[in-house]
Design a protein around this motif. Structure first.
Motif, PDB file in Angstrom:
ATOM      1  N   ALA A   1       0.827  -1.207   0.000  1.00 31.55           N
ATOM      2  CA  ALA A   1       0.000   0.000   0.000  1.00 31.55           C
ATOM      3  C   ALA A   1       0.863   1.260   0.000  1.00 31.55           C
ATOM      4  CB  ALA A   1      -0.933  -0.011   1.212  1.00 31.55           C
ATOM      5  N   ALA A   2       1.930   1.259   0.817  1.00 34.15           N
ATOM      6  CA  ALA A   2       2.808   2.430   0.876  1.00 34.15           C
ATOM      7  C   ALA A   2       3.606   2.582  -0.414  1.00 34.15           C
ATOM      8  CB  ALA A   2       3.744   2.308   2.076  1.00 34.15           C
ATOM      9  N   ALA A   3       4.130   1.472  -0.940  1.00 36.94           N
ATOM     10  CA  ALA A   3       4.976   1.538  -2.139  1.00 36.94           C
ATOM     11  C   ALA A   3       4.182   1.911  -3.375  1.00 36.94           C
ATOM     12  CB  ALA A   3       5.677   0.196  -2.343  1.00 36.94           C
ATOM     13  N   PHE A   4       2.936   1.462  -3.449  1.00 37.95           N
ATOM     14  CA  PHE A   4       2.139   1.672  -4.666  1.00 37.95           C
ATOM     15  C   PHE A   4       1.122   2.798  -4.519  1.00 37.95           C
ATOM     16  CE2 PHE A   4       2.721  -3.192  -5.120  1.00 37.95           C
ATOM     17  CZ  PHE A   4       4.040  -3.013  -5.527  1.00 37.95           C
ATOM     18  N   GLY A   5       1.126   3.504  -3.388  1.00 37.78           N
ATOM     19  CA  GLY A   5       0.208   4.625  -3.196  1.00 37.78           C
ATOM     20  C   GLY A   5      -1.247   4.213  -3.188  1.00 37.78           C
ATOM     21  N   ALA A   6      -1.596   3.194  -2.409  1.00 37.42           N
ATOM     22  CA  ALA A   6      -2.939   2.622  -2.446  1.00 37.42           C
ATOM     23  C   ALA A   6      -3.987   3.545  -1.843  1.00 37.42           C
ATOM     24  CB  ALA A   6      -2.960   1.280  -1.717  1.00 37.42           C
ATOM     25  N   GLU A   7      -5.178   3.417  -2.362  1.00 40.11           N
ATOM     26  CA  GLU A   7      -6.344   4.139  -1.842  1.00 40.11           C
ATOM     27  C   GLU A   7      -6.804   3.536  -0.520  1.00 40.11           C
ATOM     28  OE1 GLU A   7      -9.587   6.925  -2.038  1.00 40.11           O
ATOM     29  OE2 GLU A   7      -7.837   6.730  -3.338  1.00 40.11           O
ATOM     30  N   GLU A   8      -6.813   2.205  -0.442  1.00 37.19           N
ATOM     31  CA  GLU A   8      -7.230   1.534   0.786  1.00 37.19           C
ATOM     32  C   GLU A   8      -6.753   0.086   0.780  1.00 37.19           C
ATOM     33  OE1 GLU A   8     -11.398   0.847   1.476  1.00 37.19           O
ATOM     34  OE2 GLU A   8     -11.803   0.341  -0.621  1.00 37.19           O
ATOM     35  N   ILE A   9      -6.827  -0.528   1.956  1.00 38.69           N
ATOM     36  CA  ILE A   9      -6.571  -1.956   2.136  1.00 38.69           C
ATOM     37  C   ILE A   9      -7.872  -2.604   2.578  1.00 38.69           C
ATOM     38  CG2 ILE A   9      -5.299  -3.688   3.464  1.00 38.69           C
ATOM     39  CD1 ILE A   9      -3.123  -1.534   3.918  1.00 38.69           C
ATOM     40  N   VAL A  10      -8.216  -3.729   1.947  1.00 35.54           N
ATOM     41  CA  VAL A  10      -9.426  -4.465   2.332  1.00 35.54           C
ATOM     42  C   VAL A  10      -9.025  -5.890   2.663  1.00 35.54           C
ATOM     43  CG1 VAL A  10     -11.765  -5.141   1.693  1.00 35.54           C
ATOM     44  CG2 VAL A  10     -10.782  -3.049   0.737  1.00 35.54           C
ATOM     45  N   ILE A  11      -9.461  -6.368   3.825  1.00 31.47           N
ATOM     46  CA  ILE A  11      -9.166  -7.743   4.239  1.00 31.47           C
ATOM     47  C   ILE A  11     -10.474  -8.520   4.244  1.00 31.47           C
ATOM     48  CG2 ILE A  11      -8.168  -9.244   6.008  1.00 31.47           C
ATOM     49  CD1 ILE A  11      -7.475  -5.532   6.217  1.00 31.47           C
TER      50      ILE A  11
ATOM     51  N   ALA B   1      -8.110   1.249   6.058  1.00 30.60           N
ATOM     52  CA  ALA B   1      -8.222  -0.204   5.926  1.00 30.60           C
ATOM     53  C   ALA B   1      -9.541  -0.647   6.546  1.00 30.60           C
ATOM     54  CB  ALA B   1      -7.047  -0.908   6.598  1.00 30.60           C
ATOM     55  N   ARG B   2     -10.110  -1.707   6.000  1.00 31.94           N
ATOM     56  CA  ARG B   2     -11.373  -2.240   6.530  1.00 31.94           C
ATOM     57  C   ARG B   2     -11.416  -3.749   6.339  1.00 31.94           C
ATOM     58  NH1 ARG B   2     -15.529  -2.161   1.935  1.00 31.94           N
ATOM     59  NH2 ARG B   2     -14.385  -1.353   0.134  1.00 31.94           N
ATOM     60  N   THR B   3     -12.264  -4.373   7.132  1.00 31.23           N
ATOM     61  CA  THR B   3     -12.477  -5.813   7.057  1.00 31.23           C
ATOM     62  C   THR B   3     -13.857  -6.075   6.475  1.00 31.23           C
ATOM     63  OG1 THR B   3     -11.139  -6.098   9.041  1.00 31.23           O
ATOM     64  CG2 THR B   3     -12.473  -7.972   8.360  1.00 31.23           C
ATOM     65  N   VAL B   4     -13.958  -7.020   5.563  1.00 28.03           N
ATOM     66  CA  VAL B   4     -15.230  -7.419   4.974  1.00 28.03           C
ATOM     67  C   VAL B   4     -15.459  -8.897   5.287  1.00 28.03           C
ATOM     68  CG1 VAL B   4     -16.520  -7.757   2.820  1.00 28.03           C
ATOM     69  CG2 VAL B   4     -15.115  -5.702   3.142  1.00 28.03           C
ATOM     70  N   CYS B   5     -16.616  -9.210   5.862  1.00 29.79           N
ATOM     71  CA  CYS B   5     -16.951 -10.596   6.195  1.00 29.79           C
ATOM     72  C   CYS B   5     -17.751 -11.211   5.049  1.00 29.79           C
ATOM     73  CB  CYS B   5     -17.764 -10.656   7.483  1.00 29.79           C
ATOM     74  SG  CYS B   5     -16.827 -10.143   8.932  1.00 29.79           S
ATOM     75  N   LEU B   6     -17.376 -12.420   4.680  1.00 29.31           N
ATOM     76  CA  LEU B   6     -17.983 -13.107   3.544  1.00 29.31           C
ATOM     77  C   LEU B   6     -18.628 -14.400   4.000  1.00 29.31           C
ATOM     78  CD1 LEU B   6     -14.829 -12.600   1.393  1.00 29.31           C
ATOM     79  CD2 LEU B   6     -16.985 -11.452   0.971  1.00 29.31           C
ATOM     80  N   PRO B   7     -19.643 -14.868   3.301  1.00 27.38           N
ATOM     81  CA  PRO B   7     -20.243 -16.155   3.672  1.00 27.38           C
ATOM     82  C   PRO B   7     -19.218 -17.274   3.553  1.00 27.38           C
ATOM     83  CG  PRO B   7     -21.066 -15.413   1.542  1.00 27.38           C
ATOM     84  CD  PRO B   7     -20.307 -14.269   2.128  1.00 27.38           C
ATOM     85  N   GLU B   8     -19.294 -18.234   4.463  1.00 28.44           N
ATOM     86  CA  GLU B   8     -18.326 -19.318   4.491  1.00 28.44           C
ATOM     87  C   GLU B   8     -18.741 -20.375   3.472  1.00 28.44           C
ATOM     88  OE1 GLU B   8     -15.850 -21.850   7.823  1.00 28.44           O
ATOM     89  OE2 GLU B   8     -17.855 -21.138   8.281  1.00 28.44           O
ATOM     90  N   ARG B   9     -18.397 -20.104   2.209  1.00 25.28           N
ATOM     91  CA  ARG B   9     -18.679 -21.027   1.116  1.00 25.28           C
ATOM     92  C   ARG B   9     -17.402 -21.265   0.330  1.00 25.28           C
ATOM     93  NH1 ARG B   9     -22.808 -20.080  -3.082  1.00 25.28           N
ATOM     94  NH2 ARG B   9     -22.471 -22.318  -3.294  1.00 25.28           N
ATOM     95  N   PHE B  10     -17.357 -22.388  -0.373  1.00 25.51           N
ATOM     96  CA  PHE B  10     -16.162 -22.751  -1.119  1.00 25.51           C
ATOM     97  C   PHE B  10     -15.798 -21.666  -2.133  1.00 25.51           C
ATOM     98  CE2 PHE B  10     -13.535 -24.992  -4.155  1.00 25.51           C
ATOM     99  CZ  PHE B  10     -12.798 -25.860  -3.373  1.00 25.51           C
ATOM    100  N   VAL B  11     -16.794 -21.161  -2.858  1.00 25.33           N
ATOM    101  CA  VAL B  11     -16.495 -20.207  -3.934  1.00 25.33           C
ATOM    102  C   VAL B  11     -16.191 -18.809  -3.415  1.00 25.33           C
ATOM    103  CG1 VAL B  11     -17.819 -21.464  -5.660  1.00 25.33           C
ATOM    104  CG2 VAL B  11     -18.951 -19.695  -4.295  1.00 25.33           C
TER     105      VAL B  11
END
Length: 491
Positions: free
Chosen positions: A120-130, A155-165
């Motif tokens: 993020a620092a090296a590439f001048g990122a807008e945000e980090i998403v986990i 930076a922010r965290t996004v929770c996803l449904p626990e599915r294979f895909v």
């Protein structure tokens, strides 16, 4: 799947890198992290790209795509469009036999964030998403880690449904964008931005281990990083070793370590066969497995794949075909259902495999199975059909004697112990009450993607897995069955 809620335990072969400090701490908060790991350098853009190229850093989520190539494409797209890129950490890990990324995000989250922050620092990122699986330890561990440290961008965290895909890169980006967490119907590269990127920005996405490896390499430098591993694949790998009756163990080992050493340190024999690469990986017979080097090239020479590093040694006490059938049915139900290979090929393969395991199909059903898997390969919008086909077809080869016993009639005589890990909740299924079924055949008309009829109009399977996209047809078949012989069992 309650075991997935607890942070896995770890073990190491050689000097610990990714798991450093976890012999003393259950979780490395920022204070413990800074005691275990030396200060993090801050390489500029070109230096970071050069580092990734010199160690040939590859994605550790399964595909093994070169990190530097993705990073170059992201930086070029950002310059071309005049936008700032987005850094994405893929920690969804929806595959039941894999736990390494869950371990990293739960127990040493700052090492993962170190790598993401470097980029993020090296590439001048807008945000980090986990991206993390909802209900996993990372759902709480990652936000707590973000609150502890200074960040080069929001930076922010996004929770996803626990599915294979959910762990497929396009599905993850769609989920971050607020869309259904499904692979896009048309393959596109997030690095280019546009509809394939987060907020239409160029997006650099890699899985949690890849970012942690980048942080380790930045601290060590390319020469010290390559002091372990193979010449072509330097460094270490994280492996999830699944143990019957116990929680999975995450093992860090130098790339190229023999699989037999990893099984030995985990207290496991090779059993009847060893699965490497998880449910998109391949099976190895016990003799080949012990000497197989755990590297992409070494496994490829033996017809295997490292994938995300998930390992299962199948005990000889269980029926291999029964175990494979359970997983194939689950994989079919976990598909996105957006293209032919997933809508028809995988369910047809699961049905044929179930008949084969039951010893009711004879040689014809084996041919049906190979035909369905052959049709599923190479034509999907994502890698799910190809990976599932590799998993099943390699099993047919490794467990050839068991296949012959089931084709001949009664089968191998062993019970299905349910040793291949699956979620405790294995999804909805359509169940046939044979005491009521009169062979009207209407269910095959109402739900053609679910119910396959035999020559006399009766369903060929007693229990049929139902994917979310098949729910409407399943309910319609249940509601309109003249004999009331169908029941939709939900978890």
């Amino acid at each position: 799947m309650s075991a997935r809620r607890e942070p896995p335990q770890v073990r190491g072969l050689g000097t610990a890198r990714l798991i450093a400090g976890l012999d003393r701490f259950q979780r490395l908060d920022l204070a413990a992290h800074t005691r275990v790991h030396p200060p993090l350098p801050r390489p500029a853009r070109d230096a970071l790209l050069d580092l990734a190229e010199r160690i040939d850093l590859r994605g550790r989520g399964g595909a093994g795509f070169p990190f530097a190539r993705k990073a170059h494409a992201t930086v070029a797209a950002a310059e071309r469009t005049g936008t700032r890129p987005v850094i994405v950490v893929n920690g969804a890990e929806g595959e039941p036999p894999s736990a390494k990324d869950r371990m990293l995000l739960a127990r040493t989250p700052h090492l993962v964030l170190d790598g993401a922050c470097l980029a993020a620092a090296a590439f001048g990122a807008e945000e980090i998403v986990i991206g993390v699986a909802a209900g996993s330890p990372g759902e709480h561990s990652v936000p707590a880690a973000l609150d502890e440290r200074d960040l080069p961008c929001p930076a922010r965290t996004v929770c996803l449904p626990e599915r294979f895909v959910s762990g497929e890169s396009g599905a993850l980006i769609r989920g971050i964008n607020g869309l259904a967490v499904l692979p896009p119907a048309v393959k596109a590269r997030g690095a280019e931005g546009g509809p394939a990127g987060v907020g239409r920005r160029p997006t650099l996405l890699s899985n949690a281990e890849t970012w942690a490896q980048l942080a380790v390499a930045a601290r060590l430098g390319p020469a010290a990083y390559a002091a372990v591993g193979t010449g072509a694949e330097p460094g270490t790998v994280l492996l999830t070793v699944n143990r019957p009756g116990a929680e999975p163990l995450v093992v860090e080992a130098p790339s190229g370590t023999r699989l037999g050493e990893v099984l030995e340190v985990s207290g496991l024999p090779p059993g009847a066969g060893v699965l490497v690469g998880g449910y998109h990986g391949g099976w190895l017979d016990p003799a080949a497995a012990v000497g197989a080097p755990l590297s992409r090239a070494g496994l490829a020479e033996r017809g295997g794949t490292l994938g995300a590093g998930a390992i299962v040694a199948l005990p000889a006490a269980t029926c291999p075909l029964g175990e494979i059938t359970r997983v194939a049915a689950w994989l079919a139900s976990e598909s996105a259902g957006q293209c032919g290979p997933c809508k028809r090929g995988l369910p047809d393969a699961a049905e044929a495999l179930a008949a084969l395991a039951a010893g009711t199909g004879g040689p014809a059903v084996l041919e049906d199975l190979r035909r369905a898997l052959g049709g599923a390969r190479g034509g999907g919008a994502c890698s799910h059909p190809d990976g599932t086909a590799r998993f099943v077809l390699s099993a047919l080869d490794v467990f050839a004697q068991d296949v012959e016993a089931h084709v001949a009639g009664p089968g191998c005589g062993r019970p299905v112990l349910g040793l291949l890990p699956l979620p405790r909740d294995e999804g909805a299924s359509l169940e046939v009450d044979w005491s009521r079924c009169a062979g009207h055949g209407l269910c095959g008309v109402l739900a053609p993607g679910l119910v396959r009829l035999g020559p006399h109009g009766f369903p060929v399977s007693t229990t049929i897995p139902v994917a979310p996209w098949q729910d409407h047809d399943a309910r319609r078949a249940v509601n309109q069955c003249p004999a009331l012989a169908l029941h939709l069992r939900r978890p």
